[in-house]
Design a protein around this motif. Structure first.
Motif, PDB file in Angstrom:
ATOM      1  N   UNK A 189      44.117  43.367  38.219  1.00 55.10           N
ATOM      2  CA  UNK A 189      44.458  42.518  39.352  1.00 55.10           C
ATOM      3  C   UNK A 189      45.284  43.228  40.407  1.00 55.10           C
ATOM      4  N   UNK A 190      46.093  44.207  39.977  1.00 53.60           N
ATOM      5  CA  UNK A 190      46.969  44.906  40.912  1.00 53.60           C
ATOM      6  C   UNK A 190      46.322  46.132  41.542  1.00 53.60           C
ATOM      7  N   UNK A 191      45.141  46.529  41.077  1.00 55.81           N
ATOM      8  CA  UNK A 191      44.564  47.801  41.544  1.00 55.81           C
ATOM      9  C   UNK A 191      43.190  47.683  42.195  1.00 55.81           C
ATOM     10  N   UNK A 192      42.380  46.696  41.815  1.00 55.61           N
ATOM     11  CA  UNK A 192      41.039  46.550  42.400  1.00 55.61           C
ATOM     12  C   UNK A 192      41.156  45.773  43.705  1.00 55.61           C
ATOM     13  N   UNK A 193      40.333  46.112  44.683  1.00 56.04           N
ATOM     14  CA  UNK A 193      40.531  45.618  46.044  1.00 56.04           C
ATOM     15  C   UNK A 193      40.089  44.174  46.250  1.00 56.04           C
ATOM     16  N   UNK A 194      38.846  43.843  45.985  1.00 53.69           N
ATOM     17  CA  UNK A 194      38.303  42.523  46.314  1.00 53.69           C
ATOM     18  C   UNK A 194      38.449  41.546  45.152  1.00 53.69           C
ATOM     19  N   UNK A 195      38.655  40.268  45.477  1.00 51.83           N
ATOM     20  CA  UNK A 195      38.867  39.239  44.457  1.00 51.83           C
ATOM     21  C   UNK A 195      37.677  39.138  43.508  1.00 51.83           C
ATOM     22  N   UNK A 196      36.474  39.120  44.043  1.00 53.69           N
ATOM     23  CA  UNK A 196      35.286  38.965  43.205  1.00 53.69           C
ATOM     24  C   UNK A 196      35.173  40.099  42.189  1.00 53.69           C
ATOM     25  N   UNK A 197      35.452  41.319  42.621  1.00 53.70           N
ATOM     26  CA  UNK A 197      35.373  42.459  41.705  1.00 53.70           C
ATOM     27  C   UNK A 197      36.479  42.430  40.663  1.00 53.70           C
ATOM     28  N   UNK A 198      37.643  41.907  41.026  1.00 51.41           N
ATOM     29  CA  UNK A 198      38.729  41.747  40.052  1.00 51.41           C
ATOM     30  C   UNK A 198      38.287  40.805  38.935  1.00 51.41           C
ATOM     31  N   UNK A 199      37.749  39.656  39.328  1.00 46.72           N
ATOM     32  CA  UNK A 199      37.293  38.670  38.338  1.00 46.72           C
ATOM     33  C   UNK A 199      36.171  39.257  37.482  1.00 46.72           C
ATOM     34  N   UNK A 200      35.221  39.919  38.112  1.00 50.50           N
ATOM     35  CA  UNK A 200      34.112  40.502  37.372  1.00 50.50           C
ATOM     36  C   UNK A 200      34.552  41.563  36.389  1.00 50.50           C
ATOM     37  N   UNK A 201      35.498  42.400  36.795  1.00 48.35           N
ATOM     38  CA  UNK A 201      35.985  43.466  35.921  1.00 48.35           C
ATOM     39  C   UNK A 201      36.748  42.898  34.730  1.00 48.35           C
ATOM     40  N   UNK A 202      37.675  41.983  34.997  1.00 47.17           N
ATOM     41  CA  UNK A 202      38.506  41.442  33.927  1.00 47.17           C
ATOM     42  C   UNK A 202      37.709  40.575  32.963  1.00 47.17           C
ATOM     43  N   UNK A 203      36.671  39.921  33.459  1.00 44.84           N
ATOM     44  CA  UNK A 203      35.850  39.058  32.609  1.00 44.84           C
ATOM     45  C   UNK A 203      35.117  39.844  31.531  1.00 44.84           C
TER      46      UNK A 203
END
Length: 331
Positions: A189-203
């Motif tokens: 959450x603190x390092x990836x730029x876009x919200x959608x990619x944050x959710x996709x990565x963490x999921x």
């Protein structure tokens, strides 16, 4: 009334074209995956030859500027101060220090790569806060010049591409380093730029990682308010008399109002969902319009410097966040 109808009919063709490109981008995302912002940019640029048609220019310009500001304002409906506070002081320190470091250090890296001062701030802000949305918001308060739209397009395209790469690589790194689900969520959450990619990565790690990453990311989005406010003030001061007091942009005030209303539970869940979706729709339409206004030839003529700056800024933020979370998780 007649005048209003005339203005609407003047804007309608260009807005309809930008909206059609946005719809096509969503269909592409649904069919083959990827980032809707990037599709909107590319599809829009393909239509650049029609941008100079007299019946389209006004609506395209309106979409690129005013629809964009509406979208940024509506992002406030996704945020609450309570959720941010629940993550604790160390995470808040990480988010704020990461944003400041990337803004200041990233701007210096941009200058070292040969970018102008404003372009360096634009790319650094996009990396530091929330990718394409931050690039659009910051561009809205920076001084306009003949390369403004070209710079915004480059920042959006670059940060979206790097965010997609991070979405793939960062979860693998988190797992390889044995991070807990919560620590991984904070890292992503603190390092990836876009919200959608944050959710996709963490999921890809777990539901707990996804929820944590989303909250951390929204804390970064909240930093958009003070950053854009300060930039707006600095830009206004460049041409202002020493006694004048520049005000906040209306779209930023609307952002803060919506965030506060949401914090106090005054926006029903259903309305909040509608506003969040409306924000995304408006931003994709704005990006499509920016794409239509930008020729591929002008983008290719810029050279590798913006790409190098964005990569260095991304590494600066990523390495700082990684070091911070590893230090926090050390017994």
């Amino acid at each position: 009334m007649k005048h209003t109808w005339k203005r609407l009919s003047e804007y309608a063709p260009g807005i309809a074209l930008a909206s059609s490109v946005a719809l096509l981008a969503w269909l592409a995302e649904a069919r083959i995956g990827g980032a809707v912002m990037l599709y909107a940019l590319l599809f829009g640029m393909f239509l650049n030859p029609v941008a100079s048609r007299g019946n389209l220019t006004s609506g395209i310009a309106f979409s690129a500027r005013h629809v964009l500001r509406i979208g940024v304002a509506l992002l406030g409906a996704k945020l609450t101060l309570v959720d941010a506070a629940a993550l604790g002081a160390p995470t808040a320190i990480l988010v704020v220090s990461g944003v400041l470091l990337t803004l200041i250090g990233g701007s210096l890296l941009g200058r070292a790569c040969g970018l102008s001062k404003d372009f360096s701030v634009l790319t650094a802000g996009a990396v530091a806060i929330c990718g394409a949305s931050a690039a659009l918001a910051i561009a809205a308060v920076l001084p306009a010049h003949k390369h403004s739209e070209q710079h915004t397009i480059l920042a959006i395209a670059g940060v979206t591409t790097l965010s997609t790469i991070a979405m793939i690589l960062y979860p693998l790194l988190a797992v390889a380093l044995g991070m807990s689900d919560q620590t991984a969520g904070i890292f992503l959450g603190a390092s990836i730029h876009d919200v959608a990619q944050v959710v996709g990565a963490a999921d890809t790690i777990s539901a707990q990682a996804r929820d944590t990453a989303t909250l951390v990311k929204l804390m970064r989005v909240a930093c958009l308010v003070p950053v854009v406010a300060v930039l707006s003030w600095l830009v206004s001061r460049r041409g202002a008399d020493s006694g004048s007091v520049p005000g906040l942009p209306a779209f930023l005030i609307a952002f803060v109002v919506l965030m506060l209303l949401n914090t106090f539970g005054l926006i029903p869940a259903g309305i909040q969902t509608v506003l969040a979706q409306a924000a995304r729709i408006a931003l994709v339409i704005a990006v499509a319009a920016l794409g239509i206004k930008t020729s591929l030839k002008s983008i290719l003529g810029v050279g590798p410097r913006p790409v190098a700056a964005l990569i260095l800024q991304t590494l600066l933020l990523g390495l700082f966040v990684l070091a911070f979370v590893l230090l926090l998780s050390t017994p």
